[in-house]
Design a protein around this motif. Structure first.
Motif, short mmCIF file in Angstrom:
data_model
loop_
_atom_site.label_atom_id
_atom_site.label_comp_id
_atom_site.label_asym_id
_atom_site.label_seq_id
_atom_site.Cartn_x
_atom_site.Cartn_y
_atom_site.Cartn_z
N GLU A 125 0.83 -1.20 0.00
CA GLU A 125 0.00 0.00 0.00
C GLU A 125 0.87 1.26 0.00
OE1 GLU A 125 -2.70 2.61 -0.63
OE2 GLU A 125 -3.03 0.46 -0.86
N ASN A 128 2.08 1.70 -3.51
CA ASN A 128 1.02 2.25 -4.34
C ASN A 128 0.82 3.74 -4.07
OD1 ASN A 128 0.65 -0.27 -5.45
ND2 ASN A 128 -1.14 -0.78 -4.21
N ASP A 129 0.93 4.13 -2.81
CA ASP A 129 0.82 5.56 -2.46
C ASP A 129 1.96 6.35 -3.08
OD1 ASP A 129 -0.54 7.69 -0.84
OD2 ASP A 129 1.48 7.79 0.04
N ARG A 132 1.04 6.89 -6.73
CA ARG A 132 0.01 7.93 -6.87
C ARG A 132 0.59 9.32 -6.60
NH1 ARG A 132 -3.29 3.65 -4.59
NH2 ARG A 132 -2.70 4.31 -2.48
N ASN A 170 -1.81 4.06 -16.36
CA ASN A 170 -1.19 3.70 -15.09
C ASN A 170 -1.90 4.36 -13.92
OD1 ASN A 170 0.72 2.06 -16.24
ND2 ASN A 170 2.30 3.64 -16.31
N ARG A 172 -4.97 5.13 -13.59
CA ARG A 172 -6.21 4.41 -13.29
C ARG A 172 -5.92 3.05 -12.68
NH1 ARG A 172 -7.72 7.20 -18.37
NH2 ARG A 172 -9.30 8.75 -17.80
N ARG A 173 -4.87 2.40 -13.11
CA ARG A 173 -4.49 1.11 -12.52
C ARG A 173 -4.24 1.23 -11.03
NH1 ARG A 173 0.69 -1.28 -14.35
NH2 ARG A 173 0.08 -2.95 -12.92
N PHE A 174 -3.69 2.37 -10.63
CA PHE A 174 -3.34 2.57 -9.23
C PHE A 174 -4.33 3.46 -8.50
CE2 PHE A 174 0.62 1.05 -11.04
CZ PHE A 174 1.07 0.18 -10.06
N ASP A 175 -5.53 3.61 -9.08
CA ASP A 175 -6.62 4.34 -8.43
C ASP A 175 -6.22 5.76 -8.04
OD1 ASP A 175 -8.42 2.13 -8.55
OD2 ASP A 175 -7.43 1.26 -6.80
N THR A 176 -5.52 6.43 -8.94
CA THR A 176 -5.13 7.82 -8.71
C THR A 176 -6.33 8.73 -8.95
OG1 THR A 176 -2.93 7.27 -9.55
CG2 THR A 176 -3.47 9.62 -9.34
N PRO A 177 -6.72 9.57 -8.01
CA PRO A 177 -7.82 10.50 -8.26
C PRO A 177 -7.47 11.45 -9.42
CG PRO A 177 -7.34 10.36 -5.92
CD PRO A 177 -6.21 9.66 -6.62
N GLU A 179 -9.83 13.98 -10.60
CA GLU A 179 -10.77 15.10 -10.68
C GLU A 179 -10.06 16.44 -10.82
OE1 GLU A 179 -12.64 11.64 -8.79
OE2 GLU A 179 -10.79 12.77 -8.34
#
Length: 208
Positions: A125, A128-129, A132, A170, A172-177, A179
């Motif tokens: 985690e 992943n952070d 991001r 990439n 989106r693969r790692f759930d990067t916001p 907005e």
């Protein structure tokens, strides 16, 4: 001319080159180099790419490495459509946008860095952070650098779009916001709607 692309379906750098080849209309054959299986470190691959990375492009027996160098060669060999502007000012601007990703985001998040962090005891985690964080840093700058579009390259997709689109994948693969980057999201959508981009997508070329 026989063109072989030594590729990995999820490699951002190889994804850029696939898009460039498609935009240029260059017929090529893919040779999958399975990074998770360390095929990039095989003697055979190291003979063609001394860094042990992908992509490598072989054209009539000559091997080229590094995605930007390959795309620059493609622009010289196949001038239309041009991906790197000829005008010095526009060229510098386009390369600056591309290199936000190519030098300041992607190198911090690629497989060998993730493996090194894991070897150092960094948990998944936290890794992943890390990913991001550096994507957000780069995207904030690119959002400020972006013009009115419809592409990051302006009226037509260019070198900056070839770097943006794989990095958005990439993200989106790692759930990067996303907005905070409405221009980049819109420009990515405009580019990925084009067949040359769509057919290069990792989901379209992944091993079955």
């Amino acid at each position: 001319m026989t063109v072989l692309l030594y590729d990995y379906f999820r490699s951002s750098a190889a994804y850029r080159v696939r898009i460039a080849l498609n935009l240029k209309g260059v017929a090529y054959e893919r040779r999958e180099v399975m990074l998770l299986e360390n095929q990039q470190r095989s003697p055979e691959h190291l003979a063609r790419n001394q860094q042990g990375l992908v992509p490598a492009l072989e054209a009539d027996g000559v091997v080229l490495t590094q995605s930007l160098a390959i795309i620059d060669w493609l622009d010289a060999q196949y001038p239309e459509p041009r991906l790197i502007p000829a005008d010095p000012h526009a060229r510098a601007q386009a390369l600056a946008q591309a290199l936000v990703v190519g030098m300041d985001v992607h190198p911090l998040n690629n497989l060998r860095v993730m493996r090194r962090l894991k070897d150092m005891g960094v948990e998944e985690e936290a890794r992943n952070d890390w990913t991001r964080h550096w994507i957000a840093e780069g995207f904030a700058a690119l959002e400020a650098m972006a013009g009115e579009g419809p592409f990051l390259g302006g009226e037509a997709p260019g070198i900056a779009d070839l770097f943006l689109v794989p990095q958005m994948f990439n993200a989106r693969r790692f759930d990067t916001p996303l907005e905070a980057y409405p221009k980049l999201v819109a420009m990515d959508a405009a580019a990925t709607a084009l067949p040359a981009f769509a057919s290069a997508h990792p989901d379209r070329v992944a091993p079955q």
